[in-house]
Every structure is written in C-alpha cells, then in structure tokens.
Design a protein around this motif. Structure first.
Motif, PDB file in Angstrom:
ATOM      1  N   LYS A  30       1.032  -1.135  -0.130  1.00  0.00           N
ATOM      2  CA  LYS A  30       0.123  -0.029   0.045  1.00  0.00           C
ATOM      3  C   LYS A  30       0.834   1.202   0.089  1.00  0.00           C
ATOM      4  CE  LYS A  30      -3.661  -2.270  -0.119  1.00  0.00           C
ATOM      5  NZ  LYS A  30      -4.646  -2.071  -1.209  1.00  0.00           N
ATOM      6  N   PRO A  31       0.404   2.454  -0.760  1.00  0.00           N
ATOM      7  CA  PRO A  31       1.378   3.500  -0.620  1.00  0.00           C
ATOM      8  C   PRO A  31       1.182   3.993   0.874  1.00  0.00           C
ATOM      9  CG  PRO A  31      -0.877   3.659  -2.019  1.00  0.00           C
ATOM     10  CD  PRO A  31      -0.490   2.442  -1.764  1.00  0.00           C
ATOM     11  N   THR A  32       2.355   4.735   1.245  1.00  0.00           N
ATOM     12  CA  THR A  32       2.378   4.951   2.584  1.00  0.00           C
ATOM     13  C   THR A  32       2.662   6.692   2.712  1.00  0.00           C
ATOM     14  OG1 THR A  32       3.012   3.104   3.300  1.00  0.00           O
ATOM     15  CG2 THR A  32       3.399   4.917   4.769  1.00  0.00           C
ATOM     16  N   VAL A  33       1.843   7.388   3.344  1.00  0.00           N
ATOM     17  CA  VAL A  33       2.332   8.635   3.588  1.00  0.00           C
ATOM     18  C   VAL A  33       2.497   8.855   5.162  1.00  0.00           C
ATOM     19  CG1 VAL A  33       1.105  11.215   3.581  1.00  0.00           C
ATOM     20  CG2 VAL A  33       0.698   9.297   1.873  1.00  0.00           C
ATOM     21  N   SER A  34       3.606   9.419   5.410  1.00  0.00           N
ATOM     22  CA  SER A  34       3.964   9.542   6.642  1.00  0.00           C
ATOM     23  C   SER A  34       4.518  10.856   7.162  1.00  0.00           C
ATOM     24  CB  SER A  34       5.139   8.591   6.932  1.00  0.00           C
ATOM     25  OG  SER A  34       5.644   8.910   8.324  1.00  0.00           O
ATOM     26  N   THR A  35       4.530  11.442   8.528  1.00  0.00           N
ATOM     27  CA  THR A  35       5.199  12.637   8.876  1.00  0.00           C
ATOM     28  C   THR A  35       6.468  12.241   9.100  1.00  0.00           C
ATOM     29  OG1 THR A  35       4.582  11.706  11.041  1.00  0.00           O
ATOM     30  CG2 THR A  35       3.210  13.494  10.264  1.00  0.00           C
ATOM     31  N   ARG A  36       7.085  13.254   9.453  1.00  0.00           N
ATOM     32  CA  ARG A  36       8.938  13.254   9.311  1.00  0.00           C
ATOM     33  C   ARG A  36       9.143  13.173  10.941  1.00  0.00           C
ATOM     34  NH1 ARG A  36       8.406  17.297   5.293  1.00  0.00           N
ATOM     35  NH2 ARG A  36       9.579  16.726   3.190  1.00  0.00           N
ATOM     36  N   SER A  37       8.791  12.134  11.410  1.00  0.00           N
ATOM     37  CA  SER A  37       9.101  11.937  12.788  1.00  0.00           C
ATOM     38  C   SER A  37      10.505  10.910  12.767  1.00  0.00           C
ATOM     39  CB  SER A  37       7.887  10.855  13.458  1.00  0.00           C
ATOM     40  OG  SER A  37       7.490   9.944  12.660  1.00  0.00           O
ATOM     41  N   GLU A  38      10.933  10.703  13.664  1.00  0.00           N
ATOM     42  CA  GLU A  38      12.334  10.040  13.895  1.00  0.00           C
ATOM     43  C   GLU A  38      12.301   8.766  12.907  1.00  0.00           C
ATOM     44  OE1 GLU A  38      11.374  11.509  18.316  1.00  0.00           O
ATOM     45  OE2 GLU A  38      10.290  10.574  16.605  1.00  0.00           O
ATOM     46  N   GLY A  39      11.464   7.680  13.225  1.00  0.00           N
ATOM     47  CA  GLY A  39      11.992   6.348  12.517  1.00  0.00           C
ATOM     48  C   GLY A  39      11.548   6.703  11.101  1.00  0.00           C
ATOM     49  N   PRO A  40      10.201   6.992  10.628  1.00  0.00           N
ATOM     50  CA  PRO A  40       9.774   6.989   9.263  1.00  0.00           C
ATOM     51  C   PRO A  40      10.786   7.825   8.304  1.00  0.00           C
ATOM     52  CG  PRO A  40       8.091   7.275  10.634  1.00  0.00           C
ATOM     53  CD  PRO A  40       9.112   7.276  11.348  1.00  0.00           C
ATOM     54  N   SER A  41      11.536   8.934   9.020  1.00  0.00           N
ATOM     55  CA  SER A  41      12.455   9.890   8.478  1.00  0.00           C
ATOM     56  C   SER A  41      13.769   8.904   7.856  1.00  0.00           C
ATOM     57  CB  SER A  41      12.912  10.973   9.045  1.00  0.00           C
ATOM     58  OG  SER A  41      11.903  11.703   9.423  1.00  0.00           O
ATOM     59  N   TRP A  42      14.093   8.045   8.892  1.00  0.00           N
ATOM     60  CA  TRP A  42      15.153   7.354   8.716  1.00  0.00           C
ATOM     61  C   TRP A  42      14.972   5.935   7.870  1.00  0.00           C
ATOM     62  CZ3 TRP A  42      15.765   1.934  10.643  1.00  0.00           C
ATOM     63  CH2 TRP A  42      17.076   1.468  10.447  1.00  0.00           C
ATOM     64  N   MET A  43      13.689   5.562   7.929  1.00  0.00           N
ATOM     65  CA  MET A  43      13.459   4.338   7.013  1.00  0.00           C
ATOM     66  C   MET A  43      13.041   4.865   5.609  1.00  0.00           C
ATOM     67  SD  MET A  43      10.741   2.646   9.778  1.00  0.00           S
ATOM     68  CE  MET A  43      10.229   1.211   8.523  1.00  0.00           C
ATOM     69  N   MET A  44      12.338   5.706   5.468  1.00  0.00           N
ATOM     70  CA  MET A  44      11.557   6.176   4.360  1.00  0.00           C
ATOM     71  C   MET A  44      12.407   7.252   3.573  1.00  0.00           C
ATOM     72  SD  MET A  44       7.836   6.322   5.350  1.00  0.00           S
ATOM     73  CE  MET A  44       7.163   6.418   3.876  1.00  0.00           C
ATOM     74  N   THR A  45      12.412   7.110   2.091  1.00  0.00           N
ATOM     75  CA  THR A  45      12.712   8.138   1.168  1.00  0.00           C
ATOM     76  C   THR A  45      11.767   8.822   0.643  1.00  0.00           C
ATOM     77  OG1 THR A  45      14.847   6.844   0.634  1.00  0.00           O
ATOM     78  CG2 THR A  45      14.321   8.578  -0.792  1.00  0.00           C
ATOM     79  N   ASP A  46      11.491  10.101   0.752  1.00  0.00           N
ATOM     80  CA  ASP A  46      10.432  10.907   0.205  1.00  0.00           C
ATOM     81  C   ASP A  46      10.484  10.777  -1.576  1.00  0.00           C
ATOM     82  OD1 ASP A  46       8.147  12.534   0.176  1.00  0.00           O
ATOM     83  OD2 ASP A  46       9.539  14.479   0.085  1.00  0.00           O
ATOM     84  N   GLU A  47       9.303  10.518  -1.861  1.00  0.00           N
ATOM     85  CA  GLU A  47       8.852  10.317  -3.390  1.00  0.00           C
ATOM     86  C   GLU A  47       9.287   8.910  -3.820  1.00  0.00           C
ATOM     87  OE1 GLU A  47       7.009  12.571  -5.236  1.00  0.00           O
ATOM     88  OE2 GLU A  47       7.119  14.222  -3.835  1.00  0.00           O
ATOM     89  N   LYS A  48      10.147   8.119  -3.102  1.00  0.00           N
ATOM     90  CA  LYS A  48      10.563   6.865  -3.458  1.00  0.00           C
ATOM     91  C   LYS A  48       9.690   5.581  -3.135  1.00  0.00           C
ATOM     92  CE  LYS A  48      14.575   3.531  -3.600  1.00  0.00           C
ATOM     93  NZ  LYS A  48      13.923   2.599  -2.787  1.00  0.00           N
ATOM     94  N   ASP A  49       9.685   5.531  -1.764  1.00  0.00           N
ATOM     95  CA  ASP A  49       8.821   4.572  -1.154  1.00  0.00           C
ATOM     96  C   ASP A  49       7.699   5.189  -0.357  1.00  0.00           C
ATOM     97  OD1 ASP A  49      10.388   5.175   1.026  1.00  0.00           O
ATOM     98  OD2 ASP A  49      11.968   3.579   0.812  1.00  0.00           O
ATOM     99  N   GLY A  50       7.454   6.340  -0.077  1.00  0.00           N
ATOM    100  CA  GLY A  50       6.590   6.922   0.642  1.00  0.00           C
ATOM    101  C   GLY A  50       6.582   8.450   0.238  1.00  0.00           C
ATOM    102  N   LEU A  51       5.514   9.072   0.910  1.00  0.00           N
ATOM    103  CA  LEU A  51       5.502  10.689   0.915  1.00  0.00           C
ATOM    104  C   LEU A  51       5.565  11.081   2.363  1.00  0.00           C
ATOM    105  CD1 LEU A  51       2.535  11.323  -1.560  1.00  0.00           C
ATOM    106  CD2 LEU A  51       5.068  11.451  -2.028  1.00  0.00           C
ATOM    107  N   LEU A  52       6.436  12.154   2.372  1.00  0.00           N
ATOM    108  CA  LEU A  52       6.760  12.500   3.825  1.00  0.00           C
ATOM    109  C   LEU A  52       6.329  14.125   3.972  1.00  0.00           C
ATOM    110  CD1 LEU A  52      10.397  10.961   4.232  1.00  0.00           C
ATOM    111  CD2 LEU A  52       8.438  10.323   5.586  1.00  0.00           C
ATOM    112  N   VAL A  53       5.866  14.434   5.339  1.00  0.00           N
ATOM    113  CA  VAL A  53       5.208  15.817   5.511  1.00  0.00           C
ATOM    114  C   VAL A  53       5.679  15.988   6.676  1.00  0.00           C
ATOM    115  CG1 VAL A  53       3.157  15.504   3.827  1.00  0.00           C
ATOM    116  CG2 VAL A  53       2.989  15.292   6.266  1.00  0.00           C
ATOM    117  N   ASP A  54       5.777  17.353   7.122  1.00  0.00           N
ATOM    118  CA  ASP A  54       6.028  17.742   8.496  1.00  0.00           C
ATOM    119  C   ASP A  54       5.080  17.261   9.560  1.00  0.00           C
ATOM    120  OD1 ASP A  54       8.301  18.738   7.658  1.00  0.00           O
ATOM    121  OD2 ASP A  54       7.508  20.850   7.229  1.00  0.00           O
ATOM    122  N   CYS A  55       5.493  16.997  10.778  1.00  0.00           N
ATOM    123  CA  CYS A  55       4.492  16.534  11.729  1.00  0.00           C
ATOM    124  C   CYS A  55       3.425  17.659  12.165  1.00  0.00           C
ATOM    125  CB  CYS A  55       5.361  16.533  13.308  1.00  0.00           C
ATOM    126  SG  CYS A  55       6.642  15.098  12.951  1.00  0.00           S
TER     127      CYS A  55
END
Length: 343
Positions: free
Chosen positions: A263-288
């Motif tokens: 499933k496509p994943t959208v996450s905030t830039r909290s500690e773990g997701p910021s380390w795990m995910m690459t914005d626009e590659k495997d998820g979309l990251l936004v500010d908390c």
C-alpha cells in the motif's frame, strides 16, 4: 539454542514484532518460551512458538518477590542460553542469570540507563536510538538491529463490514490512540480530503478526544473506529493508502506493514519514518502536525495512479534490501551465538 523472552507490553508495534521474530526463530529451530502480562490478545498467536507464562512485575510491590521466585523456577526448568528483555519494564525484571546471554531490546529513546543494570547487550532498532544510548554513557555491548514484518494470510475484510462504499477511497491509520501517534492530525487532514473514508484501527486514552474531533469537523459519516485488530493486513488489503501521522515514532513498524501489504504510505517526518523512508521513492513525507500537507499528500496519492504504483514498488524494494526477515533473523541468531550481530 534456547531463548526466554520477557515482554510486559500491552498492544502495539513492539508486540507485533515479538510475534514476528518468535515465528521466524521457530522456523530456524530455536526453542523459545515467553513471559508476558496476563490476557494479552496475542497470547494464543505467540503460544504457537513456545510455552507462555503470565505474570506482572511491579517494582514497588511485595508481589515482585513472588515474581522473582517464579522467574527463578522458570530459569531452573528451562535453562535458557539467551534471555531477551523487551523494553524498559521487562529490563527492570531481567535477572542476573550468568548462564545466559542477557539482552535488552530498546524500541524507544531511554532517558537513563538505570533499568539495564543486568543487561550485557542493548539492541536498538535504529542508529539514532543507539546514538542516544552512547551519549548516556553505555559502555557494554551495543547493537543496531531493525525490524521486519510479514503478511499473514487471511481474507480481505469486507468494506461492508465497516459501512464503507465499495468504490470509496479509503485511508487507514493504526496504532495506540495516544497523543504522540498524531491521529488528531490525521482527522484534521481527512476533513480536507473530500469523499474519502478513514478507518482507524486501535484503542487508547485519546479515543474520546478523537471521536469529539470527528464530530467537530462533521466527518462522522466517513470515519470508522474499527477497534484493536490483531491481523491488520486484512484491513490494509481492503484500503487504498496507509497514513502514519505520528509526532514521535522511534521506528515505525506500521510503515513496514504498509509496505508489506503493498500500500502507498504517507507519513510525517518523525524519527523512525525519516530514517526508514525516502520521500517520493517509497513514501511521501510531510512535517509533523501539518494537516494541510498531510491532506495534500493523501490527495496526490488518490489522484495519481502512477504515483501510487511508484510508491508501492519503492516500498517493496526497500523491504527487500533493508528490512527482510532473513537478514534481521540472521543478525539476531549471530547475536545470540557470538554476542555480535555483525557477520
């Protein structure tokens, strides 16, 4: 190899990972037993991989002496090669049993190291937690081993079960209903994503506040509180996108579960997701706590099929390269045998 797990958590990502790891270790021939709190919803599942004991450790209660006596009996009977204490509370109960390698697994940032007096090795699931442990002065064994997840086979939940139209766009959020999980931000965002439905899987002290917020924004007709679910994959499979709105998320098992369910994943830039995910590659990251940005990201996923496919493929690749069951289980087996997770 015999491993005794001690885990006094309730419900959440750490508990799901314990079950996943026990499953994988069982497949590698490791004999396991588990000491947990009474009446956990995952008791039956983890019981497939070894004997389960139930007990409560209270530091400032006479019951701790009864607990200690019982634990001594378990150790005398089982004679484990490894004792693995999960999280802070279990680490306080970790016995100074010299015949076993004593490991504490940290899934969050510690404020001090007093709970780990009997621990020989601390396992952190992100490099940033390991950095914090080092800053606090830890001088014994320190390893970084992340998590993995896997999809449990099972029927896809019917949308009718949650009174959701078959063709609706469905966003799912899941976890404990506590402030740091950011579900209030997700509710605010969903008020700006027209005609989309929100499924919230979980329970917790913020439930009443979330219900109030749903009514305040007038979206009760398209929000479903599904309660705590032990097999989240059945719900993920029926949804369109996973949202992870946390303000504090040391790792983010839920991101792994979204990738595993493709499933496509959208996450905030909290500690773990910021380390795990690459914005626009495997998820979309936004500010908390930026509900406007979160809403915009969800709309992008809804309106762009090519983006959805790219994120799914990226998540699949990240899982394979960095969070595979084989690599993580190998690291734990090396740690159990040699005291280091490195090959």
């Amino acid at each position: 190899m015999k491993v005794l797990h001690i885990h006094f958590g309730k419900e959440g990502g750490a508990e799901r990972f314990l079950v996943n790891l026990a499953h994988s270790l069982h497949g590698r021939g490791v004999e396991q037993r588990v000491l947990i709190r009474p009446d956990r919803t995952w008791k039956e599942e983890i019981g497939q991989y070894g004997q389960v004991y139930e007990g409560i450790f209270r530091r400032y209660s006479p019951s701790r002496f009864l607990f200690a006596a019982r634990l001594r009996l378990i150790l005398r009977d089982f004679q484990p090669d490894v004792i693995m204490a999960w999280q802070m509370r279990a680490s306080r109960a970790l016995p100074n049993y010299k015949k076993a390698r004593r490991i504490s697994r940290l899934g969050d940032y510690p404020h001090h190291l007093n709970y780990y007096r009997n621990s020989e090795i601390l396992v952190c699931n992100t490099p940033d937690i390991a950095r914090k442990v080092g800053e606090l002065g830890w001088q014994r064994g320190l390893e970084v081993i992340t998590n993995f997840t896997y999809s449990l086979p099972g029927p896809v939940v019917s949308r009718e079960t949650l009174q959701t139209p078959e063709g609706a766009f469905v966003v799912v959020g899941m976890g404990r209903f506590v402030r740091r999980k950011g579900f209030h931000t997700l509710v605010q965002a969903m008020a700006k994503v027209e005609n989309a439905y929100l499924w919230l899987l979980g329970e917790g002290i913020e439930r009443e506040n979330l219900e109030r917020l749903v009514d305040e924004f007038g979206i009760r007709h398209r929000v479903r509180f599904a309660g705590w679910q032990t097999n989240v994959y059945s719900f993920l499979a029926a949804a369109d996108v996973l949202a992870v709105p946390s303000t504090h998320e040391p790792l983010g098992n839920v991101c792994l579960e979204g990738w595993c369910a493709e499933k496509p994943t959208v996450s905030t830039r909290s500690e773990g997701p910021s380390w795990m995910m690459t914005d626009e590659k495997d998820g979309l990251l936004v500010d908390c706590e930026d509900f406007e940005a979160l809403a915009a990201a969800i709309r992008r996923v809804r309106d762009d099929p090519a983006l959805r496919q790219r994120l799914v493929e990226g998540g699949r690749q990240t899982m394979r390269e960095r969070f595979s069951e084989e690599a993580v289980t190998d690291a734990y087996l090396r740690l159990f045998s040699t005291g280091t997770s490195k090959p």
